[in-house]
Design a protein around this motif. Structure first.
Motif, PDB file in Angstrom:
ATOM      1  N   GLY A  29       0.310  -1.120   0.168  1.00  0.00           N
ATOM      2  CA  GLY A  29       0.049  -0.076   0.059  1.00  0.00           C
ATOM      3  C   GLY A  29       0.613   1.193   0.408  1.00  0.00           C
ATOM      4  N   LYS A  30      -0.111   1.954   0.343  1.00  0.00           N
ATOM      5  CA  LYS A  30       0.813   3.544   0.227  1.00  0.00           C
ATOM      6  C   LYS A  30       0.180   4.840   1.217  1.00  0.00           C
ATOM      7  CE  LYS A  30       1.316   7.524  -2.590  1.00  0.00           C
ATOM      8  NZ  LYS A  30       0.800   8.898  -3.697  1.00  0.00           N
ATOM      9  N   ILE A  31       1.186   5.155   1.920  1.00  0.00           N
ATOM     10  CA  ILE A  31      -0.032   5.744   3.206  1.00  0.00           C
ATOM     11  C   ILE A  31       0.840   7.466   2.928  1.00  0.00           C
ATOM     12  CG2 ILE A  31      -0.083   6.493   5.558  1.00  0.00           C
ATOM     13  CD1 ILE A  31      -0.075   3.182   5.938  1.00  0.00           C
ATOM     14  N   LEU A  69       4.753   6.609   2.326  1.00  0.00           N
ATOM     15  CA  LEU A  69       5.252   5.481   2.760  1.00  0.00           C
ATOM     16  C   LEU A  69       4.412   4.602   1.795  1.00  0.00           C
ATOM     17  CD1 LEU A  69       6.699   3.797   4.910  1.00  0.00           C
ATOM     18  CD2 LEU A  69       4.790   3.563   6.067  1.00  0.00           C
ATOM     19  N   LEU A  70       5.809   4.034   0.461  1.00  0.00           N
ATOM     20  CA  LEU A  70       5.108   3.426   0.125  1.00  0.00           C
ATOM     21  C   LEU A  70       5.948   1.632   0.179  1.00  0.00           C
ATOM     22  CD1 LEU A  70       6.407   5.372  -2.834  1.00  0.00           C
ATOM     23  CD2 LEU A  70       3.912   4.305  -2.376  1.00  0.00           C
ATOM     24  N   PHE A  71       5.241   0.256   0.857  1.00  0.00           N
ATOM     25  CA  PHE A  71       5.480  -0.662   1.499  1.00  0.00           C
ATOM     26  C   PHE A  71       4.713  -2.000   0.396  1.00  0.00           C
ATOM     27  CE2 PHE A  71       1.352   0.153   3.172  1.00  0.00           C
ATOM     28  CZ  PHE A  71       0.865  -0.981   3.376  1.00  0.00           C
ATOM     29  N   ASN A  72       5.532  -3.148   0.859  1.00  0.00           N
ATOM     30  CA  ASN A  72       5.085  -4.547   0.118  1.00  0.00           C
ATOM     31  C   ASN A  72       5.548  -5.436   1.682  1.00  0.00           C
ATOM     32  OD1 ASN A  72       7.597  -5.507  -0.390  1.00  0.00           O
ATOM     33  ND2 ASN A  72       7.050  -5.209  -2.084  1.00  0.00           N
ATOM     34  N   GLN A  73       5.372  -6.798   1.238  1.00  0.00           N
ATOM     35  CA  GLN A  73       5.909  -7.718   1.954  1.00  0.00           C
ATOM     36  C   GLN A  73       7.329  -7.719   2.599  1.00  0.00           C
ATOM     37  OE1 GLN A  73       4.073 -11.602   0.972  1.00  0.00           O
ATOM     38  NE2 GLN A  73       2.105 -11.082   2.215  1.00  0.00           N
ATOM     39  N   ASN A  74       7.577  -6.889   1.708  1.00  0.00           N
ATOM     40  CA  ASN A  74       9.547  -7.259   2.234  1.00  0.00           C
ATOM     41  C   ASN A  74       9.917  -5.849   2.354  1.00  0.00           C
ATOM     42  OD1 ASN A  74       8.911  -9.998   1.731  1.00  0.00           O
ATOM     43  ND2 ASN A  74       9.250  -9.939  -0.270  1.00  0.00           N
ATOM     44  N   LYS A  75       9.448  -5.085   1.679  1.00  0.00           N
ATOM     45  CA  LYS A  75      10.590  -3.384   1.525  1.00  0.00           C
ATOM     46  C   LYS A  75       9.112  -2.956   1.591  1.00  0.00           C
ATOM     47  CE  LYS A  75      13.633  -5.448  -2.673  1.00  0.00           C
ATOM     48  NZ  LYS A  75      12.982  -5.881  -3.761  1.00  0.00           N
ATOM     49  N   SER A  76      10.080  -1.479   2.378  1.00  0.00           N
ATOM     50  CA  SER A  76       9.474  -0.058   2.222  1.00  0.00           C
ATOM     51  C   SER A  76      10.189   1.117   2.381  1.00  0.00           C
ATOM     52  CB  SER A  76       8.429  -0.124   3.999  1.00  0.00           C
ATOM     53  OG  SER A  76      10.404   0.493   4.741  1.00  0.00           O
ATOM     54  N   LEU A  77       9.433   1.692   1.270  1.00  0.00           N
ATOM     55  CA  LEU A  77      10.695   3.271   1.026  1.00  0.00           C
ATOM     56  C   LEU A  77       9.402   4.252   2.038  1.00  0.00           C
ATOM     57  CD1 LEU A  77      12.440   4.591  -0.612  1.00  0.00           C
ATOM     58  CD2 LEU A  77      10.531   4.493  -2.285  1.00  0.00           C
ATOM     59  N   TYR A  78      10.305   5.324   2.379  1.00  0.00           N
ATOM     60  CA  TYR A  78       9.643   6.400   3.018  1.00  0.00           C
ATOM     61  C   TYR A  78      10.415   7.864   2.594  1.00  0.00           C
ATOM     62  CZ  TYR A  78       8.215  10.221   6.333  1.00  0.00           C
ATOM     63  OH  TYR A  78       7.721  11.456   6.539  1.00  0.00           O
ATOM     64  N   ASP A 106      14.414  -2.643   3.167  1.00  0.00           N
ATOM     65  CA  ASP A 106      14.679  -4.336   2.976  1.00  0.00           C
ATOM     66  C   ASP A 106      14.438  -5.130   3.898  1.00  0.00           C
ATOM     67  OD1 ASP A 106      14.758  -6.485   1.475  1.00  0.00           O
ATOM     68  OD2 ASP A 106      16.548  -6.651   0.480  1.00  0.00           O
ATOM     69  N   LEU A 107      13.402  -5.564   4.412  1.00  0.00           N
ATOM     70  CA  LEU A 107      12.947  -6.345   5.555  1.00  0.00           C
ATOM     71  C   LEU A 107      13.097  -7.444   5.381  1.00  0.00           C
ATOM     72  CD1 LEU A 107       9.178  -4.856   6.457  1.00  0.00           C
ATOM     73  CD2 LEU A 107      11.307  -4.153   6.965  1.00  0.00           C
TER      74      LEU A 107
END
Length: 109
Positions: A29-31, A69-78, A106-107
């Motif tokens: 998603g995107k917040i 904040l863009l995220f998926n199960q493995n990565k996030s970008l702020y 990178d989680l």
């Protein structure tokens, strides 16, 4: 009467428990975050009365910034978000710390 009251409370509790068990977890998603800074409060800390009055007339009360904040199960970008065209941005001669920072995570690693 008290039995009816107890029955209604039991039904209400059962409904709320079943509603909580149907929780949805997002995998991506995107917040969008909004940050507001009170420009007038920062100007009032200075001793230049006439200069502050002129600056207040030329600027808006709040400086608004957006971040994503863009995220998926493995990565996030702020990162910084959309641009604004408010008058407070033009008045500031400096940017607050970390205003343009981009944070990648990178989680898995």
């Amino acid at each position: 009467m008290s039995r009816l009251f107890i029955l209604l409370i039991t039904i209400t509790l059962a409904a709320s428990v079943s509603a909580q068990s149907n929780a949805i977890f997002l995998s991506h998603g995107k917040i969008e975050f909004e940050k507001s800074v009170n420009v007038y409060a920062q100007m009032s800390n200075e001793d230049n009365g006439e200069w502050n009055d002129l600056m207040k007339k030329a600027s808006s009360h709040f400086k608004v910034s957006y971040f994503d904040l863009l995220f998926n199960q493995n990565k996030s970008l702020y990162r910084p978000g959309r641009e604004t065209n408010d008058k407070a941005s033009a008045i500031f001669f400096f940017q607050p710390p970390a205003q343009d920072n981009v944070v990648y995570s990178d989680l898995e690693s």
